[in-house]
Scaffold this motif. Structure first.
Motif, PDB file in Angstrom:
ATOM      1  N   VAL A  46     -35.360  16.440   0.172  1.00 22.04           N
ATOM      2  CA  VAL A  46     -33.692  16.901   1.289  1.00 22.04           C
ATOM      3  C   VAL A  46     -34.286  18.470   1.985  1.00 22.04           C
ATOM      4  O   VAL A  46     -34.284  19.265   0.836  1.00 22.04           O
ATOM      5  CB  VAL A  46     -32.466  17.403   0.537  1.00 22.04           C
ATOM      6  N   LEU A  47     -35.046  18.693   3.372  1.00 18.29           N
ATOM      7  CA  LEU A  47     -34.746  19.414   3.864  1.00 18.29           C
ATOM      8  C   LEU A  47     -33.888  20.627   4.572  1.00 18.29           C
ATOM      9  O   LEU A  47     -33.414  19.579   5.509  1.00 18.29           O
ATOM     10  CB  LEU A  47     -36.456  19.715   4.459  1.00 18.29           C
ATOM     11  N   PRO A  48     -33.424  21.877   4.746  1.00 14.35           N
ATOM     12  CA  PRO A  48     -32.746  22.074   5.931  1.00 14.35           C
ATOM     13  C   PRO A  48     -33.319  21.498   7.291  1.00 14.35           C
ATOM     14  O   PRO A  48     -34.893  21.699   7.708  1.00 14.35           O
ATOM     15  CB  PRO A  48     -33.138  23.789   5.740  1.00 14.35           C
ATOM     16  N   ALA A  49     -32.185  21.264   8.202  1.00 14.86           N
ATOM     17  CA  ALA A  49     -32.820  20.996   9.884  1.00 14.86           C
ATOM     18  C   ALA A  49     -33.678  21.940  10.633  1.00 14.86           C
ATOM     19  O   ALA A  49     -34.044  22.008  11.400  1.00 14.86           O
ATOM     20  CB  ALA A  49     -31.410  20.127  10.279  1.00 14.86           C
ATOM     21  N   ASP A  50     -33.232  23.551   9.658  1.00 22.23           N
ATOM     22  CA  ASP A  50     -33.407  23.942  10.975  1.00 22.23           C
ATOM     23  C   ASP A  50     -35.406  24.280  10.362  1.00 22.23           C
ATOM     24  O   ASP A  50     -36.456  25.581  11.561  1.00 22.23           O
ATOM     25  CB  ASP A  50     -33.494  25.717  10.403  1.00 22.23           C
ATOM     26  N   PHE A  51     -36.228  23.741   9.459  1.00 21.03           N
ATOM     27  CA  PHE A  51     -37.488  22.966   9.255  1.00 21.03           C
ATOM     28  C   PHE A  51     -38.324  23.002  10.987  1.00 21.03           C
ATOM     29  O   PHE A  51     -37.421  21.900  11.406  1.00 21.03           O
ATOM     30  CB  PHE A  51     -37.758  22.664   8.627  1.00 21.03           C
ATOM     31  N   GLU A  52     -39.765  22.816  10.934  1.00 22.80           N
ATOM     32  CA  GLU A  52     -40.458  21.847  11.570  1.00 22.80           C
ATOM     33  C   GLU A  52     -41.003  21.210  10.647  1.00 22.80           C
ATOM     34  O   GLU A  52     -42.115  22.291  10.420  1.00 22.80           O
ATOM     35  CB  GLU A  52     -41.368  22.775  12.925  1.00 22.80           C
TER      36      GLU A  52
END
Length: 288
Positions: free
Chosen positions: A222-228
């Motif tokens: 699960v990753l924060p959505a501000d990553f590309e």
């Protein structure tokens, strides 16, 4: 942080666009009941052209409908709603799902509950949920997913290698049948069937889940959505990208797919009292 219910309201409630589940002409009687119900509440109904052709009614192109109505209604199941959300996304219209089968994860209004819902709509007793959308780009093409983007092997006879970067830095290489990049809304879809985590649908996050990985150390992330996130196909067979199980694109070796959070969110129109965990309890039979 305290969780609050959205206070967003429809600017007007006088016009609605309706899209029916495709390839089910027997849905016509249900549509006529739905239309009658809306008109009883002084809401003018516009039927999408493909839906209209299916049941021998008059219809209008969806883009034209979206330019003129206050909200949209999908009639069928979760698949129909996902299609409507994606097709109308650029118009920023809330979508209500009417389920003609069992309770869906997304479509929570049954036909016999529509009258009560519209009574509550008249009283501003409803909810508009904003759901994260995924933006993908590959081969100079941009696409949007409500549930998930799946990168899958192009050949049934071999596995695929996918190299992944976060904000330009390498972080993993996947070797197996593919990778799912899911939104929180889509965490109850393909991601769930592969053992991925459930994520509260109003969260902004990516769930990256390997499909049949060759190594047992590859786990859902699960990753924060501000990553590309960037995925590059290392396999010489290439790959296919499947968007919400509905659109398919081919990707060649050494080509990349970039994943970001979309700048806007999809909007779902719900009963005010709808509870996500009650839906999980019913659909997944928790506690039984």
């Amino acid at each position: 942080m305290k969780r609050t219910i959205s206070k967003e309201r429809l600017a007007s409630k006088s016009k609605v666009g309706i899209v029916l589940r495709p390839s089910t002409p027997e849905i016509k009687n249900s549509y006529l009941k739905i239309k009658e119900c809306f008109e009883k509440h002084n809401i003018k109904v516009y039927l999408e052209r493909n839906s209209a052709n299916m049941i021998n009614e008059d219809g209008i192109e969806l883009d034209t409908i979206c330019e003129n109505v206050d909200f949209l209604v999908s009639v069928g199941g979760d698949g129909t709603l996902i299609s409507v959300v994606r097709r109308s996304f650029s118009y920023n219209k809330p979508v209500l799902g009417i389920n003609l089968g069992t309770l869906g994860f997304l479509t929570d209004i049954r036909l016999n509950e529509l009258e009560t819902f519209l009574d509550n709509l008249d009283k501003d007793n409803y909810r508009i949920d904003s759901r994260m959308m995924i933006k993908g780009s590959a081969n100079l093409r941009t696409f949007f997913a409500f549930n998930d983007i799946v990168i899958s092997r192009n050949s049934l006879s071999s596995m695929i290698r996918i190299d992944a970067k976060l904000d330009g830095r390498p972080f993993n290489s996947y070797y197996g049948d593919g990778v799912i990049i899911s939104s929180p809304t889509g965490s109850t879809a393909y991601n769930l069937s592969l053992g991925g985590p459930l994520v509260y649908p109003l969260t902004d996050a990516f769930i990256v889940t390997p499909v049949a990985p060759h190594s047992l150390t590859q786990r859902p992330l699960v990753l924060p959505a501000d990553f590309e996130i960037e995925f590059t196909i290392s396999d010489n067979q290439g790959a296919v990208v499947i968007v919400d199980g509905q659109d398919i694109y081919e990707i060649e070796q050494n080509q990349s797919i970039k994943i970001q959070i979309a700048s806007k969110k999809a909007k779902l129109l719900h009963r005010r009292e709808r509870n996500y965990f009650e839906v999980l309890n019913e659909k997944l039979q928790w506690g039984n």
